[in-house]
Design a protein around this motif. Sequence first.
Motif, PDB file in Angstrom:
ATOM      1  N   HIS A  14     -28.089  81.712  35.060  1.00  0.00           N
ATOM      2  CA  HIS A  14     -27.484  81.753  36.389  1.00  0.00           C
ATOM      3  C   HIS A  14     -28.392  81.239  37.502  1.00  0.00           C
ATOM      4  CE1 HIS A  14     -24.112  83.938  34.740  1.00  0.00           C
ATOM      5  NE2 HIS A  14     -24.883  84.929  34.323  1.00  0.00           N
ATOM      6  N   ALA A  15     -29.700  81.468  37.382  1.00  0.00           N
ATOM      7  CA  ALA A  15     -30.596  81.174  38.507  1.00  0.00           C
ATOM      8  C   ALA A  15     -30.802  79.678  38.698  1.00  0.00           C
ATOM      9  CB  ALA A  15     -31.932  81.866  38.285  1.00  0.00           C
ATOM     10  N   GLU A  16     -31.081  79.273  39.943  1.00  0.00           N
ATOM     11  CA  GLU A  16     -31.327  77.870  40.256  1.00  0.00           C
ATOM     12  C   GLU A  16     -32.651  77.407  39.635  1.00  0.00           C
ATOM     13  OE1 GLU A  16     -30.171  80.044  42.734  1.00  0.00           O
ATOM     14  OE2 GLU A  16     -28.138  79.293  42.404  1.00  0.00           O
ATOM     15  N   SER A  39     -33.879  82.175  43.282  1.00  0.00           N
ATOM     16  CA  SER A  39     -32.493  82.280  43.749  1.00  0.00           C
ATOM     17  C   SER A  39     -32.407  81.755  45.172  1.00  0.00           C
ATOM     18  CB  SER A  39     -32.039  83.751  43.735  1.00  0.00           C
ATOM     19  OG  SER A  39     -32.070  84.280  42.436  1.00  0.00           O
ATOM     20  N   THR A  73     -37.489  83.935  38.182  1.00  0.00           N
ATOM     21  CA  THR A  73     -36.270  83.226  38.581  1.00  0.00           C
ATOM     22  C   THR A  73     -36.327  82.913  40.066  1.00  0.00           C
ATOM     23  OG1 THR A  73     -35.099  85.278  39.012  1.00  0.00           O
ATOM     24  CG2 THR A  73     -34.833  84.342  36.824  1.00  0.00           C
ATOM     25  N   THR A 107     -35.716  83.294  46.843  1.00  0.00           N
ATOM     26  CA  THR A 107     -36.364  84.519  46.374  1.00  0.00           C
ATOM     27  C   THR A 107     -36.833  84.322  44.950  1.00  0.00           C
ATOM     28  OG1 THR A 107     -34.951  85.859  47.778  1.00  0.00           O
ATOM     29  CG2 THR A 107     -36.059  87.002  45.974  1.00  0.00           C
ATOM     30  N   ASP A 163     -38.024  86.139  41.800  1.00  0.00           N
ATOM     31  CA  ASP A 163     -38.117  87.430  41.123  1.00  0.00           C
ATOM     32  C   ASP A 163     -38.997  87.271  39.904  1.00  0.00           C
ATOM     33  OD1 ASP A 163     -36.293  89.460  42.420  1.00  0.00           O
ATOM     34  OD2 ASP A 163     -34.967  87.727  42.286  1.00  0.00           O
ATOM     35  N   GLU A 193     -40.267  89.022  44.732  1.00  0.00           N
ATOM     36  CA  GLU A 193     -40.258  90.420  44.308  1.00  0.00           C
ATOM     37  C   GLU A 193     -40.820  90.485  42.892  1.00  0.00           C
ATOM     38  OE1 GLU A 193     -36.845  92.798  45.059  1.00  0.00           O
ATOM     39  OE2 GLU A 193     -36.620  92.039  47.102  1.00  0.00           O
TER      40      GLU A 193
END
Lengths: 248, 248, 248, 248, 248, 248
Positions: free
Chosen positions: F31-33, F50, F48, F121, F123, F70
């Motif tokens: 899912h992540a870019e 986002s 990841t 962001t 992660d 994060e």
Amino acid sequence: MTASAPSSTRPSGRAPDQLRPVVIERHYTRHAEGSVLVAFGDTRVLCTASIEDKAPPFLRGKGEGWVTAEYGMLPRATGQRTQREAARGGQGGRTMEIQRLIGRSLRACIDRQALGERTITLDCDVLQADGGTRTAAITGAYVALVDAIGWLKARHLLKRDPLFGAVAAVSVGIVDGTPVLDLDYAEDSACDTDMNVVMNDGGGFIELQGTAEGHAFRREELDALLALASKGVAELCALQREALARGA
Amino acid sequence: MTASAPSSTRPSGRAPDQLRPVVIERHYTRHAEGSVLVAFGDTRVLCTASIEDKAPPFLRGKGEGWVTAEYGMLPRATGQRTQREAARGGQGGRTMEIQRLIGRSLRACIDRQALGERTITLDCDVLQADGGTRTAAITGAYVALVDAIGWLKARHLLKRDPLFGAVAAVSVGIVDGTPVLDLDYAEDSACDTDMNVVMNDGGGFIELQGTAEGHAFRREELDALLALASKGVAELCALQREALARGA
Amino acid sequence: MTASAPSSTRPSGRAPDQLRPVVIERHYTRHAEGSVLVAFGDTRVLCTASIEDKAPPFLRGKGEGWVTAEYGMLPRATGQRTQREAARGGQGGRTMEIQRLIGRSLRACIDRQALGERTITLDCDVLQADGGTRTAAITGAYVALVDAIGWLKARHLLKRDPLFGAVAAVSVGIVDGTPVLDLDYAEDSACDTDMNVVMNDGGGFIELQGTAEGHAFRREELDALLALASKGVAELCALQREALARGA
Amino acid sequence: MTASAPSSTRPSGRAPDQLRPVVIERHYTRHAEGSVLVAFGDTRVLCTASIEDKAPPFLRGKGEGWVTAEYGMLPRATGQRTQREAARGGQGGRTMEIQRLIGRSLRACIDRQALGERTITLDCDVLQADGGTRTAAITGAYVALVDAIGWLKARHLLKRDPLFGAVAAVSVGIVDGTPVLDLDYAEDSACDTDMNVVMNDGGGFIELQGTAEGHAFRREELDALLALASKGVAELCALQREALARGA
Amino acid sequence: MTASAPSSTRPSGRAPDQLRPVVIERHYTRHAEGSVLVAFGDTRVLCTASIEDKAPPFLRGKGEGWVTAEYGMLPRATGQRTQREAARGGQGGRTMEIQRLIGRSLRACIDRQALGERTITLDCDVLQADGGTRTAAITGAYVALVDAIGWLKARHLLKRDPLFGAVAAVSVGIVDGTPVLDLDYAEDSACDTDMNVVMNDGGGFIELQGTAEGHAFRREELDALLALASKGVAELCALQREALARGA
Amino acid sequence: MTASAPSSTRPSGRAPDQLRPVVIERHYTRHAEGSVLVAFGDTRVLCTASIEDKAPPFLRGKGEGWVTAEYGMLPRATGQRTQREAARGGQGGRTMEIQRLIGRSLRACIDRQALGERTITLDCDVLQADGGTRTAAITGAYVALVDAIGWLKARHLLKRDPLFGAVAAVSVGIVDGTPVLDLDYAEDSACDTDMNVVMNDGGGFIELQGTAEGHAFRREELDALLALASKGVAELCALQREALARGA
């Protein structure tokens, strides 16, 4: 003869398919648009419906309303005092699970378009607990919801009726090998299988939550439990109708 | 003639020195050692007393007991729904202030040595609010506390009686220039000065909390308020005695 | 012919009674006593089992052990990033509901006396989500639990085997009128009825959680869903056995 | 003769109606619009006033301002280190009670219409505690508030003066049977009755908070305490005027 | 000539290698075993050392002690009021990072065996901020720590001296291309590179924390910064010695 | 001969200046870019990126974007299970410190004007820990960031390239007197000095965080560590380039 034997095994002396005495008292408190004290035997839950004239953030501008629920238990509703959730710093997992169930159950009888951009919050607070607090809460909250809808109708604030059907809930379980209806606390603590069943007045299922506490349950046991639940919910729906038929 | 004029200014039509109808219903719920529903007019508070067989950590091993209180308000006890403190993540300042007041007030009539290493927690939950919830809570919690002490006595668990005297509370205030007793919500919102007075049945003061909401109050106004409060607490103590005299 | 028509309605092209490709990879990480990466199609969950040599406080000194679960979702496991629960300040209701379900499900195949005063914690962390994360988690966590029990056995720390039977879970639902097995995210979002079914390898039911998202479901729909679930769990239990048969 | 006897009973050697040495130091820190270090003997509180150019949410668009307060205690302001509230995860009940009292007290001398849509926050942080921190905080915060109002006036930001009167506070209590003024920590710990009195410079009462720590107090004791408090507040108001008269 | 040019670029007019005026005031408050107000120019930090007679849980029974730190900032220590962390519900990331740094730095000069099973907590509370609060805090906390150790020695509670060496800290940075010592807030906001350096009085490094705020810094820039920091810390250690040499 | 002696002191048998095997796997989740699994030996971190189409509140309307990070650790990423931060009610100090470091490091290679009003962001979730999780996270997150920028470029959403240079990080430390590169957990626990160094591919320093765990470190030790770090980061940047050169 045969019917009396299993009946005698219930601590309360009820027949296996017998509900506890159910009382539904409307207008129990003054401020809420709907306010119902519901008793399933010694379980007593105060259910209030509060109307707010806006939809929650995730629905803003969609022309739809929302029905949600919160659940709480007074610290000494139980045999042993339980710590107040506000003092502990938040709602526990059991509370969240129950209030999500109540909310989903009541949304099942509401046309959210017809409700318009409003939120109705059902607060279900247990004054005294003796098993079955979530099923009593759903059954009572439905009546409070109907009264809140009535409040809106009386003020001509709705274009069409957002209610379809009625919703009630009951627990069923297998205690000492016997399927029984509407478990009280003594039975709930001792049962092998415990299931909460939410249905509408047309006999359709809205929520089924069954848990094998002891051994896994077989398909035929499940069938017996579902039959008991259908009978119980039909009786509860009749009691809801009677309560709603009594003058406001 | 003159007396009727100010009386007519109260929204409820009460005389300035008149309490609202007070109802004290014992044994309201089943599990708690003391359980009292107290009503000051439309204000209704459920007060339960729960006994735990150990002292709080700061008193361990000192041979003394403790009496403490917690206060809560059901979300729709009020005209507008207020958010549940458990959902907000903690008790707010007003709640903490009130429950600390209730606890201090009731400790004033308890000999903690005689209680022994026990904790009695008084949970005061407002089912419906119309002003004066903290004074109703103190007045009702005292009765619940007496019942809990009675529970211990009936089991011969106390060497001597830990109770001395009775405690009750009432609000007084100056509304439109007139000192009045036992303010309801309409008066509370409109008053210039508001004072909560906790006293014992011997006429001694236990807590005084006065606040000038509008202009500061003068000494003669304070005197008038204290006289009203003394009269009100004396009546409340009589009502407590009557309730306790009714069979358990 | 008729069977192929509904099949073509599934976004994935699967037959109505067909599971997604399931992969169970043991020893995925190094530290945990059991560590399994389970994939149900694009749903991937890392399940670790951690053994601690003491029982939780409520079981201390009873000679019994406990199995519990925690559930988490990496922020970008989903199509839209979701806020990290640790950053939000606590676990939400959905998380609590799911982890309680996983814990109850796995306790159903454990003899807690035989486990002794130990706690096994199953951490189920979703690396990638595409529907069915809780059923994948239960199915994978069972394998991690077996490996953790194996770790204890290899060290001769158990007097007898605490495992009885196997546990697996699958979702079923009604999508566009067709009952289907193992819903992916696209189906989950569109379905009328959604049910998570936890069963053991003997065909007994452990947990049933069904929700009518659209209209209430009828008894015959429920029967069709339960049949699908039984088939699916039987296949999952076979896949668990295969994975466990592969060398450690 | 008679006056000296009770005087000798105070640990500090003060006469019963004697304040501790009071120091009011303005401009103690650089950034705040008002910044006052107030000392009542060994009790030292830093009071800053911060102006924000908007009203709080509940007053938006009403053309009124607000005055509020926050209270804190440095961990080692006390004889024993107390845990930092930020580390504990929130403000405790005592802190909330005190900061609400400070805020109400200072709002009593402010015309909120004249203040305009602004918020003035009074932060009262105890650097060293020896009893009476809340009364010192109120007395010092008043001076910081006047300086902040002066800051607004110097910039021609106010149409008219929002201040009316002055506010100061002092504690009184009964220690070993003697009513005394301005209790230090040793007296506070030992007293039977403790009362915090907030008054304006016209002799009007703003807040009265009295607590019987030992036996309930009688009306004549209350009268003696109120007389002492009136004398003490009058002296404190004179000291505030002197401090404010010293050049900015 | 060349030296004066860069010096003139500092807002304060200081030379690039010049500290702000440093004041170290011992015995600033009464209760703590060590209490130091340290000023680096307009930055003022109150550092107290509190001794507790037990080790933290992770060291119990190991015969070692611990030194830890907490950091706070009064809400109006800064140009704009910042929200109180206790009111926000917890300490933020910056606070945690700083207090962990202070704790590690001071543990570097303590023989924890010689300290015995005690905990010394250094509370560093910023009364006024103008850049460099963490380096001022470390420099002042060291003096408070020495005083607390002195308190233990004076009571013959230590078998041998737990202190070895001294610890101080200073910030260095590159502002408009010039490496400068001890940045104030104006410089801190404008600098390209900012480094906090903690050293002992023997010239050894304890902590280095450098951050490129603008472009990455080259090795020769790093060398220049380290030389400045060594000079600054040596001066700070001399000031600590002077303060400690003044009578207790 | 001489080279083998120090090498033999490392638990892993590595030479002092040798990195662990590094694996950088792009497109690890769907899912992540940007989605990268990075391994430094047994340390495995899923990073990841986002993209959100708005700037954080403090940058709204300034035409600039933001990059933030994060950090989390799965409960059983470590040898002993650590409690889940979401269950503990918040992120701890170590987590906050690390995620602030990652965010600052990656902002050092981004032109925030060129990024436009977007937030990316990163992660970084540790699946398995064996020392160096923060340096692995920075090194992997850079690759995820490049992929996310590539995602924006592929959709023609950027006017110019916001990336300048590359960023990677490595730890260095002194273990038993020998400066070594890329410490694993065994070395990290035993080392005297530990430094995390973030650099760009031009050899410039972005972050330096050095801590003397045992004795303070001398300038020549620091020089040796910086040389090792430069060598290590250069190798890591080459590995990043290789990974990015492999087809998308």
